[in-house]
Each structure stands twice: as structure tokens, then as C-alpha cells.
Write a protein that holds these residues in place. Structure first.
Motif, PDB file in Angstrom:
ATOM      1  N   LEU A 149       0.827  -1.198   0.000  1.00  0.00           N
ATOM      2  CA  LEU A 149       0.000   0.000   0.000  1.00  0.00           C
ATOM      3  C   LEU A 149       0.866   1.255   0.000  1.00  0.00           C
ATOM      4  CD1 LEU A 149      -2.687  -1.124   2.607  1.00  0.00           C
ATOM      5  CD2 LEU A 149      -2.625  -1.526   0.137  1.00  0.00           C
ATOM      6  N   ALA A 150       0.544   2.169  -0.916  1.00  0.00           N
ATOM      7  CA  ALA A 150       1.261   3.447  -1.002  1.00  0.00           C
ATOM      8  C   ALA A 150       0.309   4.567  -0.598  1.00  0.00           C
ATOM      9  CB  ALA A 150       1.783   3.667  -2.420  1.00  0.00           C
ATOM     10  N   ASP A 151       0.861   5.591   0.040  1.00  0.00           N
ATOM     11  CA  ASP A 151       0.028   6.656   0.601  1.00  0.00           C
ATOM     12  C   ASP A 151      -0.586   7.533  -0.489  1.00  0.00           C
ATOM     13  OD1 ASP A 151      -1.255   7.902   2.687  1.00  0.00           O
ATOM     14  OD2 ASP A 151       0.556   8.742   3.601  1.00  0.00           O
ATOM     15  N   LEU A 152      -1.487   8.418  -0.049  1.00  0.00           N
ATOM     16  CA  LEU A 152      -2.300   9.227  -0.948  1.00  0.00           C
ATOM     17  C   LEU A 152      -1.784  10.654  -1.084  1.00  0.00           C
ATOM     18  CD1 LEU A 152      -5.850   8.310   0.454  1.00  0.00           C
ATOM     19  CD2 LEU A 152      -4.469   7.028  -1.205  1.00  0.00           C
ATOM     20  N   ASP A 153      -2.242  11.293  -2.134  1.00  0.00           N
ATOM     21  CA  ASP A 153      -2.209  12.751  -2.233  1.00  0.00           C
ATOM     22  C   ASP A 153      -3.451  13.225  -1.473  1.00  0.00           C
ATOM     23  OD1 ASP A 153      -2.685  15.392  -2.943  1.00  0.00           O
ATOM     24  OD2 ASP A 153      -2.410  15.090  -5.083  1.00  0.00           O
ATOM     25  N   TYR A 154      -3.246  13.963  -0.405  1.00  0.00           N
ATOM     26  CA  TYR A 154      -4.353  14.316   0.485  1.00  0.00           C
ATOM     27  C   TYR A 154      -5.467  15.086  -0.225  1.00  0.00           C
ATOM     28  CZ  TYR A 154      -6.942  16.800   4.104  1.00  0.00           C
ATOM     29  OH  TYR A 154      -7.945  17.333   4.876  1.00  0.00           O
ATOM     30  N   LYS A 155      -5.108  15.939  -1.174  1.00  0.00           N
ATOM     31  CA  LYS A 155      -6.118  16.800  -1.798  1.00  0.00           C
ATOM     32  C   LYS A 155      -6.974  16.062  -2.829  1.00  0.00           C
ATOM     33  CE  LYS A 155      -3.592  21.131  -1.125  1.00  0.00           C
ATOM     34  NZ  LYS A 155      -2.999  22.309  -1.805  1.00  0.00           N
ATOM     35  N   SER A 156      -6.415  15.040  -3.456  1.00  0.00           N
ATOM     36  CA  SER A 156      -7.161  14.328  -4.505  1.00  0.00           C
ATOM     37  C   SER A 156      -7.735  13.005  -4.027  1.00  0.00           C
ATOM     38  CB  SER A 156      -6.256  14.067  -5.708  1.00  0.00           C
ATOM     39  OG  SER A 156      -5.257  13.111  -5.382  1.00  0.00           O
ATOM     40  N   TYR A 157      -7.251  12.491  -2.885  1.00  0.00           N
ATOM     41  CA  TYR A 157      -7.603  11.181  -2.331  1.00  0.00           C
ATOM     42  C   TYR A 157      -7.043  10.026  -3.171  1.00  0.00           C
ATOM     43  CZ  TYR A 157     -11.397  14.441  -0.972  1.00  0.00           C
ATOM     44  OH  TYR A 157     -12.138  15.540  -0.601  1.00  0.00           O
ATOM     45  N   GLN A 158      -6.210  10.350  -4.153  1.00  0.00           N
ATOM     46  CA  GLN A 158      -5.674   9.333  -5.060  1.00  0.00           C
ATOM     47  C   GLN A 158      -4.288   8.880  -4.599  1.00  0.00           C
ATOM     48  OE1 GLN A 158      -7.806   8.376  -7.163  1.00  0.00           O
ATOM     49  NE2 GLN A 158      -9.060  10.104  -7.831  1.00  0.00           N
ATOM     50  N   ILE A 159      -3.921   7.671  -4.979  1.00  0.00           N
ATOM     51  CA  ILE A 159      -2.582   7.161  -4.706  1.00  0.00           C
ATOM     52  C   ILE A 159      -1.548   8.109  -5.314  1.00  0.00           C
ATOM     53  CG2 ILE A 159      -2.559   5.680  -6.759  1.00  0.00           C
ATOM     54  CD1 ILE A 159      -1.024   3.594  -5.075  1.00  0.00           C
ATOM     55  N   ASP A 160      -0.474   8.373  -4.559  1.00  0.00           N
ATOM     56  CA  ASP A 160       0.527   9.352  -4.944  1.00  0.00           C
ATOM     57  C   ASP A 160       1.677   8.664  -5.684  1.00  0.00           C
ATOM     58  OD1 ASP A 160       1.987  11.737  -5.050  1.00  0.00           O
ATOM     59  OD2 ASP A 160       2.932  11.369  -3.115  1.00  0.00           O
ATOM     60  N   ALA A 161       2.020   9.193  -6.852  1.00  0.00           N
ATOM     61  CA  ALA A 161       3.068   8.574  -7.673  1.00  0.00           C
ATOM     62  C   ALA A 161       4.410   8.539  -6.947  1.00  0.00           C
ATOM     63  CB  ALA A 161       3.203   9.325  -8.997  1.00  0.00           C
TER      64      ALA A 161
END
Length: 450
Positions: free
Chosen positions: A154-166
Motif C-alpha cells: 500500500l502506497a500513501d495518498l495525495d491528500y487533496k485528490s484522495y488518489q494514490i501518490d506517484a
């Protein structure tokens, strides 16, 4: 107040419970934006912004064409796709859905989870392999990896988009990484340029979990066609619904032929039993229900986007409420859910549960959403299984365990608010104004939240 976490489907079912099949006509006052400074919150005994019921999904789209399709399928006696593999309802749906998405091929499956699992198998992923994915998703995403006894990283998110962060994906890549599975959560696009740059640099295939993202595009390209394979869900709460059902789309002839064979219990189109596979076929009843929706599916998709853009244009002006970030190049979203972030500092420090209670009292059905998958019992369970102990080193399993600290995902889980996109975003501008009015009323009277 006790914090509640919602599964995707539980939220939709709670939202739909008790709703009428069609919204009643609004009164003259409804839908008009007002000054709420003299109003009393409904949670405190005031008059609610909205008293009319919201439409119920998917009951609102049942029509004569759908019923006729189901009846015709019933009378035909051809209830499995193998009874009519070329011109049956499933085969016909696959052709039309592929054309609508711009993909070369489509293979129907029994669910979105099965679609993801077929892709994992088609890429040859097996015990000892790792797949990087988002923690902010339905368990079906995780289950599709576990079913191959591979290890979900599991990789963390971009907080503003709720999407997985590259950037978080890149940090989790190891020599055992065999695929990246981004999840287009809420139906909106991940930052696919950044993700594909990471994947291409490491020569790692991408399986797009686009189960919530029917017809959504990123830089003019259909989500699900940017990676190697793309997966969709037609579960009852989805924007195209058949109770259950799913699909894989792709452009690689050989790989999509393998997808077909694996979902057909290892039997290819020539009837030869050639590989390992479970029976994951879509049936003809699901195909008939889906076919009847395709004529108006894009029209509904466009209406959801129109209403979502209007909501965002208003909500972004309310302090403490921030619509989900759409990346540059996100031409559209599937809007399975319309979502925004709640900052209690702007609402007299009222916790999210109280805010949602106040919003519900005003007649607006909304909720928190899922919690991160890193907190569920499966993470401990797999570490006790012999197959994982046997196929993964202690270092791999420790890395997996250590990487479950995902602060951005936790922050998203604690602050996001969602409104069902299925039916509500098909409403009128006046319906959208009811949502905006309720939010503005609560903000104006925020000092009465305690």
C-alpha cells in the motif's frame, strides 16, 4: 460522537433507503439560494432546507426497454454466454462497451473484483510477487491481489485528490514488484502521467482499477486504457448497474485473449482447456440489463459532470469545505460519488459526525466514506498463513508491515464527505441548490453546532 466508517456499498444502501423512485416536484422556494443568517438549523428544530425525497438508484432507470430485454433473455433459454457466444447479450455488450470507451477489446466478468483478479492472473502474478495499490479503496481491490497469493503493497495518498501518490508508489517499488494498480477513487482520475512515468521507468505494467470511473477521461483518454488493462464494475450502486458484473478493457490482442481464457475457467475461444482459470463469466441476464442502459449512459455521465461542476463552483466558496482535487487533464469524472474535504476549524470545531447529522437534518443524504484498508484484519491474517511465510522472506513481510503507516490516507478517511453520484447528480439545478443551501445554512449558523 463515535466516528463511523462506511463501505462504498453500505453508504449507497443507506442513502437509498426510504427514498422515492423519483424526486417529487420542488416548491417555488426550493432550489433558490438564500441568506440563512436568521434561520434555525433543522438539527435544533428549525425547518429543513429540503423535505422532498431523493431518487433511488438504480430503480429510477428501470424502464420498458430493460424489462423487455430481461423477458426476451428469459424466454430464449440462453442464460449463459456459452449458449450464444457471438451474438448473445454479453457478447453484444462487450462490443458496444468497448466502442464507447475507445478500447479495442472488452471482456465481461461476474464482478469488478473478478475483473481485477483476471488481470492479475493474466499478467502471471503469483506467490512471491508484489502489487502496489491504494489503501483507500474497496476490499475487492486488495482481494484481487490476495487471491493470487501475491502481496499488496500500500502506497500513501495525495491528500487533496484522495488518489494514490506517484511519489509514494516509487518509494515502494522493489525487485518483487510485478504490477501497479492505481484506483480512480470516486470516479476521478489519478495523476496518470506521473504514475505511468514511474511505471515505464521501471518497466512495470499498470492495471487501472477504474471500477468507479465509467466513461471518465484523462487528457482525452478513457480511464482504463492508459495502463496495460483497465477494470470496471457494474455492481448495483455503480453508474451502469446490473446487481453484479464487471469488465476488463484493453488493446493488446494477446493479453486480452488471455484475459478471456482465464475468466472462462482456462478454456480459450476454440474450446481448448489450456491454462489455470476460474469461471468468472458474466451471464446473459446481466448482459441484457447492461445493454438496455447504454443508450443513455453517456448522457447520464455528462449530466453528473455538469452538476458536479456546478456544486464545486459554489462549495469551494464556503470556508472549510474543499471539493476533491481534479488533476490537470482530468476532462471528466465518473462521479460514483461527489466528495469534498471537511475542516472542522471553520465550523466551530464541530466534528464530522455532528456536521453530517446537521446536514442530514436539512434533508441532504451524505456520509463519511471508507477507512484505509491498512487498518483491517487481513493485514495480520496473511502474516500468519503458511503460503505467505513460505513465499516471502522475513524482510519482505516486515517491509509490508512497516509500510502500513499511511498518514495521508488516515487524514482523508477522517475528513472526507461524500454524496452519492448515482442518482443525486442526475437531479436538476434546483436540486443542486438544495445541497448548496444546506451547506451554506450550516456554515452561517456554525456557532450553533456544539
Amino acid at each position: 460522537m463515535k466516528k463511523k466508517n462506511y463501505t462504498r456499498r453500505k453508504f449507497i444502501s443507506v442513502l437509498s433507503a426510504g427514498s422515492a423512485a423519483l424526486a417529487l416536484p420542488l416548491t417555488a422556494a426550493a432550489g433558490q439560494q438564500r441568506n440563512w443568517s436568521a434561520a434555525k438549523l433543522a438539527i435544533s428544530g428549525g425547518a429543513p432546507v429540503r423535505t422532498q425525497p431523493w431518487p433511488q438508484w438504480p430503480a429510477m432507470i428501470v424502464d420498458d426497454a430493460m424489462l423487455a430485454n430481461i423477458t426476451a433473455t428469459t424466454k430464449s433459454g440462453a442464460w449463459s454466454r456459452i449458449n450464444n457466444p457471438v451474438n448473445g447479450t454479453v457478447a453484444s455488450f462487450e462490443k458496444k462497451y468497448a466502442a464507447l470507451t475507445g478500447a479495442k477489446y472488452c471482456v465481461g466478468t461476474g464482478s469488478g473484483t473478478q475483473a481485477l483478479g483476471v488481470c492479475v492472473d493474466a499478467l502471471g502474478i503469483q506467490p512471491g510477487d508484489e502489487v502496489i495499490t491504494s489503501p483507500y479503496t474497496d476490499f475487492g481491490t486488495i482481494s484481487s491481489i490476495l487471491s493470487a497469493r501475491a502481496l499488496p503493497i500500500l502506497a500513501d495518498l495525495d491528500y487533496k485528490s484522495y488518489q494514490i501518490d506517484a511519489a509514494a508508489i516509487e518509494k515502494k517499488i522493489s525487485p518483487n514488484t510485478k504490477a501497479i494498480m492505481p484506483v480512480h477513487i470516486m470516479g476521478s482520475a489519478c495523476n496518470m502521467d506521473a504514475i505511468m512515468a514511474v511505471a515505464n521507468k521501471k518497466n512495470i505494467p499498470v492495471i487501472e482499477d477504474a471500477c468507479q470511473a465509467n466513461f471518465a477521461k484523462y487528457k482525452g483518454q478513457q480511464l482504463g486504457t492508459i495502463g496495460k488493462l483497465g477494470c470496471f464494475s457494474f455492481q448495483g450502486s455503480k453508474q451502469i448497474a446490473a446487481g453484479e458484473g464487471g469488465a476488463v478493457i484493453g488493446n493488446d490482442d494477446v493479453l486480452m485473449d488471455r484475459v478471456y481464457t482465464i475468466q472462462n475457467h482456462g478454456t480459450n475461444k476454440k474450446g481448448q482447456n489450456i491454462t489455470i482459470g476460474q469461471k468468472m463469466r458474466m451471464n446473459e441476464f446481466e448482459g441484457s440489463i447492461l445493454l438496455s442502459q447504454l443508450e443513455h449512459a453517456v448522457e447520464r455521465f455528462e449530466k453528473r459532470n455538469e452538476n458536479a461542476r456546478y456544486l464545486s463552483s459554489k462549495i469551494k466558496n464556503i470556508p472549510g469545505l474543499t471539493p476533491q482535487l481534479q488533476y490537470e487533464g482530468s476532462n471528466s469524472s465518473g462521479y460514483y460519488l461527489y466528495s469534498f474535504t471537511y475542516d472542522k476549524k471553520h465550523f466551530n470545531n464541530a466534528d464530522r459526525a455532528l456536521f453530517l447529522k446537521a446536514l442530514g437534518a436539512e434533508g441532504i443524504p451524505a456520509g463519511g466514506y471508507i477507512k484505509g484498508m491498512q487498518h483491517d484484519l487481513w493485514t495480520d491474517h496473511i502474516l500468519q498463513l503458511d503460503t505467505y511465510k513460505k513465499n516471502y522472506s522475513k524482510q519482505q513481510l516486515q517491509f509490508f508491515k512497516d509500510s502500513l503507516q499511511l498518514p495521508n490516507c488516515d487524514k482523508v478517511s477522517d475528513t472526507v464527505i461524500v454524496i452519492s453520484g448515482g442518482a443525486i447528480l442526475l437531479g436538476s439545478k434546483a436540486d443542486m441548490d438544495d445541497i448548496i443551501n444546506a451547506l451554506e445554512k450550516i456554515y452561517t449558523n456554525r456557532n450553533n453546532l456544539s
